[in-house]
Motif scaffolding. Structure first.
Motif, PDB file in Angstrom:
ATOM      1  N   GLY A  52       0.851  -1.191   0.000  1.00  0.00           N
ATOM      2  CA  GLY A  52       0.000   0.000   0.000  1.00  0.00           C
ATOM      3  C   GLY A  52       0.879   1.231   0.000  1.00  0.00           C
ATOM      4  N   ASN A  53       0.813   2.018  -1.059  1.00  0.00           N
ATOM      5  CA  ASN A  53       1.604   3.248  -1.161  1.00  0.00           C
ATOM      6  C   ASN A  53       0.685   4.426  -0.844  1.00  0.00           C
ATOM      7  N   PHE A  54       0.852   4.979   0.368  1.00  0.00           N
ATOM      8  CA  PHE A  54      -0.025   6.081   0.787  1.00  0.00           C
ATOM      9  C   PHE A  54       0.331   7.388   0.058  1.00  0.00           C
ATOM     10  N   SER A  83       7.279   6.187 -10.377  1.00  0.00           N
ATOM     11  CA  SER A  83       7.254   7.117 -11.518  1.00  0.00           C
ATOM     12  C   SER A  83       7.052   8.564 -11.069  1.00  0.00           C
ATOM     13  N   GLU A  84       6.352   8.743  -9.924  1.00  0.00           N
ATOM     14  CA  GLU A  84       6.184  10.131  -9.457  1.00  0.00           C
ATOM     15  C   GLU A  84       7.532  10.745  -9.081  1.00  0.00           C
ATOM     16  N   ARG A  85       8.443   9.923  -8.569  1.00  0.00           N
ATOM     17  CA  ARG A  85       9.788  10.427  -8.268  1.00  0.00           C
ATOM     18  C   ARG A  85      10.623  10.525  -9.549  1.00  0.00           C
ATOM     19  N   ALA A 133      -1.774   4.443 -16.061  1.00  0.00           N
ATOM     20  CA  ALA A 133      -2.794   3.760 -15.253  1.00  0.00           C
ATOM     21  C   ALA A 133      -2.793   4.235 -13.801  1.00  0.00           C
ATOM     22  N   ILE A 134      -1.825   5.085 -13.442  1.00  0.00           N
ATOM     23  CA  ILE A 134      -1.693   5.495 -12.039  1.00  0.00           C
ATOM     24  C   ILE A 134      -2.627   6.651 -11.720  1.00  0.00           C
ATOM     25  N   GLY A 135      -3.523   6.402 -10.780  1.00  0.00           N
ATOM     26  CA  GLY A 135      -4.419   7.457 -10.309  1.00  0.00           C
ATOM     27  C   GLY A 135      -5.427   7.918 -11.344  1.00  0.00           C
ATOM     28  N   THR A 136      -5.554   7.173 -12.431  1.00  0.00           N
ATOM     29  CA  THR A 136      -6.417   7.611 -13.532  1.00  0.00           C
ATOM     30  C   THR A 136      -7.735   6.847 -13.588  1.00  0.00           C
ATOM     31  N   SER A 173      -4.301   1.995 -10.571  1.00  0.00           N
ATOM     32  CA  SER A 173      -5.764   1.918 -10.471  1.00  0.00           C
ATOM     33  C   SER A 173      -6.277   0.531 -10.071  1.00  0.00           C
ATOM     34  N   VAL A 174      -5.506  -0.161  -9.209  1.00  0.00           N
ATOM     35  CA  VAL A 174      -6.002  -1.438  -8.690  1.00  0.00           C
ATOM     36  C   VAL A 174      -7.135  -1.143  -7.707  1.00  0.00           C
ATOM     37  N   SER A 175      -8.207  -1.906  -7.837  1.00  0.00           N
ATOM     38  CA  SER A 175      -9.369  -1.708  -6.965  1.00  0.00           C
ATOM     39  C   SER A 175      -9.892  -3.064  -6.514  1.00  0.00           C
ATOM     40  N   PHE A 178       0.080  -6.826  -5.907  1.00  0.00           N
ATOM     41  CA  PHE A 178      -0.255  -5.459  -6.323  1.00  0.00           C
ATOM     42  C   PHE A 178       0.490  -4.418  -5.505  1.00  0.00           C
ATOM     43  N   LEU A 179       0.706  -3.267  -6.143  1.00  0.00           N
ATOM     44  CA  LEU A 179       1.099  -2.065  -5.420  1.00  0.00           C
ATOM     45  C   LEU A 179      -0.069  -1.086  -5.573  1.00  0.00           C
ATOM     46  N   VAL A 180      -0.684  -0.785  -4.449  1.00  0.00           N
ATOM     47  CA  VAL A 180      -1.955  -0.077  -4.448  1.00  0.00           C
ATOM     48  C   VAL A 180      -1.751   1.348  -3.954  1.00  0.00           C
ATOM     49  N   GLY A 181      -2.248   2.327  -4.693  1.00  0.00           N
ATOM     50  CA  GLY A 181      -2.160   3.718  -4.262  1.00  0.00           C
ATOM     51  C   GLY A 181      -3.439   4.136  -3.553  1.00  0.00           C
ATOM     52  N   GLY A 182      -4.288   4.839  -4.269  1.00  0.00           N
ATOM     53  CA  GLY A 182      -5.511   5.403  -3.688  1.00  0.00           C
ATOM     54  C   GLY A 182      -6.313   4.436  -2.836  1.00  0.00           C
ATOM     55  N   ALA A 183      -6.509   3.202  -3.322  1.00  0.00           N
ATOM     56  CA  ALA A 183      -7.361   2.249  -2.600  1.00  0.00           C
ATOM     57  C   ALA A 183      -6.708   1.745  -1.313  1.00  0.00           C
TER      58      ALA A 183
HETATM   59  P1  13P Z   1      -3.237   4.206  -7.790  1.00  0.00           P
HETATM   60  O1  13P Z   1      -3.577   2.856  -7.205  1.00  0.00           O
HETATM   61  O2  13P Z   1      -3.816   5.351  -7.000  1.00  0.00           O
HETATM   62  O3  13P Z   1      -3.510   4.274  -9.254  1.00  0.00           O
HETATM   63  O4  13P Z   1      -1.636   4.374  -7.619  1.00  0.00           O
HETATM   64  C1  13P Z   1      -0.808   3.348  -8.017  1.00  0.00           C
HETATM   65  C2  13P Z   1       0.561   3.628  -7.526  1.00  0.00           C
HETATM   66  O5  13P Z   1       1.225   4.549  -8.011  1.00  0.00           O
HETATM   67  C3  13P Z   1       1.090   2.804  -6.428  1.00  0.00           C
HETATM   68  O6  13P Z   1       2.453   3.044  -6.229  1.00  0.00           O
END
Ligand code: 13P
Length: 246
Positions: free
Chosen positions: A8-10, A94-96, A167-170, A209-211, A227-232
């Protein structure tokens, strides 16, 4: 068989109050004991998270520096993570890479510093939409891995996270076919460039965007090991994603 892995990546989200709540909910949840779970809060909350989270769930930094100590304002060292019982770090998100302009060599150097210092690494790779549309996906992700291969030989402390930037955050998750195709290519690369053992044993996890809705189908793919999960990961849905194999 490879152990299923969910991170989980906060990112830069949360507060003392909300992180205590997320951790408390995770502590109470029924989690699949077969799944390895790691959460990555912002650096400021690493100790708080470690203090409150139950044993068996590990904590990751979102970044670490490649020098042991000294005049590096704003950075955190591998030794400081170990000192704080933080056993993992993300690297190469990728954000870094994009926003903080980290290049392949720098990310690989930090990966080496972490591994050498006994910290496990969730190594992120992934292509932009433009790179995908010009058929460069496999070139881009293998170049990101090659930079690591040039610096390390022990892959047992690395989990590779494939995170297509588009696919990240989209909300635009990669299709199961798109994800499986890249995961298979990464595993083939490990087999050819590193070893049979690294190819067989390295977890390759998907992020973007894993949900709770799309995780089950993705988890059935032969080369998707988690998975590496962001928002969820900030929401109750995280538990469903951890349990996607139940
Ligand atoms: P989301 O799950 O919010 O798309 O982010 C993915 C992510 O960047 C996890 O590192």
């Amino acid at each position: 068989a490879r152990q299923f892995f969910v991170g989980g990546n906060f990112k830069m989200n949360g507060s003392v109050e909300t992180i205590k709540k997320i951790v408390g909910d995770l502590n109470k949840a029924n989690l699949d004991p077969k799944t390895e779970v790691v959460v990555a809060p912002p650096a400021l909350y690493l100790l708080l998270t470690r203090e409150h989270l139950r044993a068996g769930i590990e904590v990751a930094a979102q970044n670490v520096f490649d020098k042991p100590n000294g005049a590096f304002t704003g950075e955190i060292s591998v030794d400081q993570l170990r000192d704080s019982n933080i056993t993992w770090t993300l690297l190469g998100h990728s954000e870094r890479r994009v926003i903080l302009q980290e290049d392949n060599t720098f990310v690989a150097s930090k990966t080496k510093a972490a591994i050498d210092g006994g910290i496990n690494v969730i190594f992120c790779c992934g292509e932009s939409l433009e790179q995908r549309e010009s058929n460069k996906t496999i070139d881009v992700v293998t170049a990101q891995l090659k930079a690591v291969k040039d610096k390390i030989s022990d892959w047992s402390k690395i989990v590779v996270a494939y995170e297509p930037i588009w696919a990240i955050g989209t909300g635009k998750v990669a299709s199961t076919e798109q994800a499986q195709e890249v995961h298979a290519a990464l595993r083939a690369w490990l087999k050819k460039e590193v070893s049979d053992k690294a190819a067989e044993e390295t977890r390759i996890i998907y992020g973007g965007s894993v949900s709770e809705k799309n995780c089950k189908e993705l988890s059935k793919q032969p080369d998707i090991d988690g998975f590496l999960v962001g928002g969820a990961s900030l929401k109750p849905a995280f538990v469903d994603i951890i349990n996607s194999n139940l």
